[in-house]
Write a protein that holds these residues in place. Structure first.
Motif, PDB file in Angstrom:
ATOM      1  N   GLN A 121      12.408  19.938   6.882  1.00  0.00           N
ATOM      2  CA  GLN A 121      13.337  18.945   7.421  1.00  0.00           C
ATOM      3  C   GLN A 121      14.627  18.938   6.597  1.00  0.00           C
ATOM      4  OE1 GLN A 121      11.635  15.072   7.180  1.00  0.00           O
ATOM      5  NE2 GLN A 121       9.642  15.794   6.555  1.00  0.00           N
ATOM      6  N   ASP A 122      15.633  18.243   7.136  1.00  0.00           N
ATOM      7  CA  ASP A 122      16.939  18.240   6.494  1.00  0.00           C
ATOM      8  C   ASP A 122      16.906  17.320   5.269  1.00  0.00           C
ATOM      9  OD1 ASP A 122      19.514  18.927   6.148  1.00  0.00           O
ATOM     10  OD2 ASP A 122      20.237  18.166   8.068  1.00  0.00           O
ATOM     11  N   THR A 123      16.663  17.900   4.089  1.00  0.00           N
ATOM     12  CA  THR A 123      16.407  17.096   2.890  1.00  0.00           C
ATOM     13  C   THR A 123      17.496  17.274   1.842  1.00  0.00           C
ATOM     14  OG1 THR A 123      14.095  17.568   3.278  1.00  0.00           O
ATOM     15  CG2 THR A 123      14.640  16.657   1.122  1.00  0.00           C
ATOM     16  N   TYR A 124      17.897  18.521   1.636  1.00  0.00           N
ATOM     17  CA  TYR A 124      18.845  18.815   0.555  1.00  0.00           C
ATOM     18  C   TYR A 124      20.278  18.694   1.051  1.00  0.00           C
ATOM     19  CZ  TYR A 124      14.782  20.586  -1.859  1.00  0.00           C
ATOM     20  OH  TYR A 124      13.562  20.683  -2.445  1.00  0.00           O
ATOM     21  N   SER A 125      21.098  18.075   0.230  1.00  0.00           N
ATOM     22  CA  SER A 125      22.489  17.948   0.618  1.00  0.00           C
ATOM     23  C   SER A 125      23.259  19.136   0.033  1.00  0.00           C
ATOM     24  CB  SER A 125      22.965  16.596   0.088  1.00  0.00           C
ATOM     25  OG  SER A 125      24.320  16.592  -0.001  1.00  0.00           O
ATOM     26  N   ALA A 144      15.148  25.684   3.463  1.00  0.00           N
ATOM     27  CA  ALA A 144      15.518  26.560   4.580  1.00  0.00           C
ATOM     28  C   ALA A 144      16.123  25.741   5.715  1.00  0.00           C
ATOM     29  CB  ALA A 144      14.289  27.330   5.065  1.00  0.00           C
ATOM     30  N   PHE A 145      15.490  24.604   6.018  1.00  0.00           N
ATOM     31  CA  PHE A 145      16.029  23.773   7.102  1.00  0.00           C
ATOM     32  C   PHE A 145      17.427  23.265   6.750  1.00  0.00           C
ATOM     33  CE2 PHE A 145      16.925  20.477   9.991  1.00  0.00           C
ATOM     34  CZ  PHE A 145      16.115  20.635  11.100  1.00  0.00           C
ATOM     35  N   SER A 146      17.568  22.770   5.519  1.00  0.00           N
ATOM     36  CA  SER A 146      18.862  22.216   5.101  1.00  0.00           C
ATOM     37  C   SER A 146      19.942  23.294   5.133  1.00  0.00           C
ATOM     38  CB  SER A 146      18.763  21.645   3.680  1.00  0.00           C
ATOM     39  OG  SER A 146      17.679  20.774   3.583  1.00  0.00           O
ATOM     40  N   LEU A 147      19.563  24.506   4.742  1.00  0.00           N
ATOM     41  CA  LEU A 147      20.516  25.613   4.742  1.00  0.00           C
ATOM     42  C   LEU A 147      20.980  25.909   6.165  1.00  0.00           C
ATOM     43  CD1 LEU A 147      21.946  28.010   3.393  1.00  0.00           C
ATOM     44  CD2 LEU A 147      19.816  29.300   3.574  1.00  0.00           C
ATOM     45  N   ASN A 206      11.090  22.271  -2.341  1.00  0.00           N
ATOM     46  CA  ASN A 206      10.344  22.545  -1.113  1.00  0.00           C
ATOM     47  C   ASN A 206      11.109  23.602  -0.314  1.00  0.00           C
ATOM     48  OD1 ASN A 206       9.571  22.461   1.669  1.00  0.00           O
ATOM     49  ND2 ASN A 206       8.369  20.635   1.165  1.00  0.00           N
ATOM     50  N   VAL A 207      10.534  24.804  -0.283  1.00  0.00           N
ATOM     51  CA  VAL A 207      11.246  25.942   0.305  1.00  0.00           C
ATOM     52  C   VAL A 207      11.498  25.729   1.801  1.00  0.00           C
ATOM     53  CG1 VAL A 207      11.181  28.433   0.634  1.00  0.00           C
ATOM     54  CG2 VAL A 207      10.281  27.455  -1.432  1.00  0.00           C
ATOM     55  N   ASN A 208      10.548  25.086   2.485  1.00  0.00           N
ATOM     56  CA  ASN A 208      10.729  24.845   3.924  1.00  0.00           C
ATOM     57  C   ASN A 208      11.910  23.892   4.160  1.00  0.00           C
ATOM     58  OD1 ASN A 208       8.472  26.399   4.409  1.00  0.00           O
ATOM     59  ND2 ASN A 208       7.096  24.639   4.288  1.00  0.00           N
ATOM     60  N   ASP A 209      11.958  22.836   3.342  1.00  0.00           N
ATOM     61  CA  ASP A 209      13.068  21.874   3.480  1.00  0.00           C
ATOM     62  C   ASP A 209      14.404  22.531   3.117  1.00  0.00           C
ATOM     63  OD1 ASP A 209      11.276  19.981   4.238  1.00  0.00           O
ATOM     64  OD2 ASP A 209      11.220  18.920   2.321  1.00  0.00           O
ATOM     65  N   ARG A 223      11.870  31.036  10.054  1.00  0.00           N
ATOM     66  CA  ARG A 223      10.427  30.742  10.098  1.00  0.00           C
ATOM     67  C   ARG A 223      10.083  29.619   9.127  1.00  0.00           C
ATOM     68  NH1 ARG A 223       6.924  33.321   7.200  1.00  0.00           N
ATOM     69  NH2 ARG A 223       8.179  35.182   6.906  1.00  0.00           N
ATOM     70  N   LEU A 224      10.623  29.666   7.905  1.00  0.00           N
ATOM     71  CA  LEU A 224      10.348  28.617   6.913  1.00  0.00           C
ATOM     72  C   LEU A 224      10.848  27.259   7.418  1.00  0.00           C
ATOM     73  CD1 LEU A 224      11.503  30.461   3.647  1.00  0.00           C
ATOM     74  CD2 LEU A 224       9.140  29.933   4.276  1.00  0.00           C
TER      75      LEU A 224
END
Ligand code: KG4
Ligand code: ZN
Length: 333
Positions: free
Chosen positions: A191-195, A252-255, A247-250, A185-186
């Motif tokens: 978006q794919d931000t964290y490496s 989550a996406f990156s994960l 950014n928790v949403n980013d 959901r998050l």
């Protein structure tokens, strides 16, 4: 042929009735709310709740299917893997019903049930050889099947399972158990931000997710240190969630995207070495739409069929044990 199937391996009490491959009823009582305050599944509490719920689940399954107990031909149950005291409850109930009705017992493997769940409510058939990926809270495993029920284990996780990784990261972020649906959901807003590290991209078909979990923990801790030194845990969680640094949403996406990259890397590795005509996903994490979508796109290009169970059959349920039992009884489709 009527099959009564029982699943109690973890925190869902579930009983299904199938007429051949057709699900007549599939009643599941989840313990998520009761287990949530412990951040995971406490085995003794799980066993107590199975005992509390199993009779009403059985009654509802029979009444929804409109089946008299005497019409049942086989009793199937989850034999392993799972929490031992929980499995024992399912087994003793199955044995008692089988003894009372004088009908045969079929013991089933929970992970194989997750794989066979993809054959519920569909007319489509697997085209062999099949590559099956179990992605659940307790397991991450790759199997190769040349035929029905001929499971060859290619590789598995060496530490955390993929669902376990999602569940632990959800808790680190101050959310609840189970973490997978929360992360999904998050990620919808991220978006794919964290490496993040792509772990265990080696020659083997094994997986490892604990390094990834640790990398995420470090990221979270760094944002804590700069924000919330000396605050209590609830306060800290609130700040972590609203942190501008993290950014928790980013995250989550990156994960999710990192996990999918690792899974696809291993699947591609198998496809490079072996003939595969169908890929099957199974287990709670297969409910993740982003993950299933990435697999769909990847496999479509290679003209390989993808089977994913319907969402209601991804997480633990007894219908998947029933359909596995069906194939065990008939040894064919
Ligand atoms: O297969 P399952 O119900 O139980 C086991 O056999 O372990 O899988 C439960 C796991 C949990 O880790 C949960 O967080 C994850 O499946 N899960 C998901 C989703 N729904 C459940 N993970 C990612 N996205 C989801 N939508
Ligand atoms: Zn499961």
């Amino acid at each position: 042929m009527i099959i009564l199937a029982i699943e109690t391996s973890c925190d869902e009490t579930s009983i299904a009735i199938l007429e051949n491959k057709k699900v007549l009823s599939n009643i599941t009582v989840s313990q998520v709310l009761e287990q949530q305050e412990y951040g995971g599944v406490v085995p003794s509490l799980a066993a107590r709740l199975h005992l509390k719920n199993i009779q009403k689940v059985l009654k509802s399954a029979l009444s929804e299917a409109q089946i008299e107990p005497q019409k049942i031909d086989y009793i199937a149950y989850t034999e392993k893997p799972g929490l031992v005291i929980c499995l024992q409850i399912g087994k003793i109930i199955a044995e008692t019903i089988a003894l009372y009705l004088n009908k045969p017992l079929i013991s089933c493997n929970h992970l194989k049930g997750h794989i066979y769940a993809s054959l519920l409510e569909t007319k489509k058939k697997w085209k062999f050889p099949v590559l099956a990926l179990v992605i659940s809270g307790g397991h991450t495993q790759l199997y190769y099947l040349k035929n029905h029920l001929e499971f060859d284990l290619l590789g598995q996780t060496r530490d955390d399972a993929i669902g376990e990784c999602l569940d632990k990261i959800s808790l680190l972020l101050g959310y609840t158990y189970p973490g997978g649906p929360i992360i999904e959901r998050l990620a919808l807003k991220g978006q794919d931000t964290y490496s993040l590290p792509l772990t265990k991209l080696d020659k083997s078909y094994d997986f490892s997710f604990s390094g990834l979990k640790t990398a995420v923990r470090r990221l979270i801790e760094r944002s804590w240190i700069s924000n919330v030194f000396n605050k209590d845990i609830t306060e800290r969680n609130k700040i972590v969630r609203s942190s501008k640094i993290l950014n928790v949403n980013d995250l989550a996406f990156s994960l999710q995207s990192t996990l999918v990259k690792v899974l696809l890397f291993k699947v591609k590795k198998v496809l490079d070495c072996k003939q595969v005509n169908t890929v099957v996903l199974g287990g709670g994490v297969a409910a993740n739409q982003y993950l299933a979508g990435c697999f769909q796109i990847f496999l479509q290009r290679k003209k390989i069929n993808l089977f994913v169970p319907k969402k209601k059959y991804c997480t633990d349920n007894a219908a998947m044990i029933g359909i596995l039992a069906y194939y065990k009884i008939y040894q064919q489709d």
